[in-house]
Design a protein around this motif. Structure first.
Motif: not given
Length: 107
Positions: A22, A24, A46-49
């Motif tokens: 997993k 990005i 895993d997730q953009l800020n």
């Protein structure tokens, strides 16, 4: 402003992400550390800020927060093998000096 990856670094990050299953991309940042003041930080994303900038090479995303980008603009990330050692190498045009062990730098 830009962050670049060599083909070798892009391939290594792809392998890491595939093995992890997993993510990005890879976050490149800085932290206060070492005898020269700043050190590089690499971690999976895993997730953009909201304040992230995304740079892409060969489908690999390098994510940098806006505070770190000031110190990292123009940096090229490479993956090198030297003898029995291997790892990421940073070519940062903003570095004015670094410690003898190469673990930290200042701008």
């Amino acid at each position: 402003m830009a962050i670049t990856l060599t083909d070798s670094a892009a391939n290594r990050v792809k392998t890491f992400l595939a093995n992890r299953g997993k993510g990005i991309g890879l976050r490149l940042g800085i932290k206060t550390s070492g005898c020269s003041g700043l050190a590089y930080v690499l971690e999976f994303v895993d997730q953009l800020n909201d304040d992230d900038q995304v740079f892409e090479h060969q489908g690999v995303k390098v994510i940098v927060d806006s505070k770190s980008l000031v110190y990292l603009d123009g940096t090229q990330l490479d993956f090198v093998k030297e003898g029995l050692n291997e790892g990421f190498k940073f070519s940062n045009p903003n570095v004015k000096d670094q410690c003898g062990c190469g673990e930290s730098f200042n701008v």
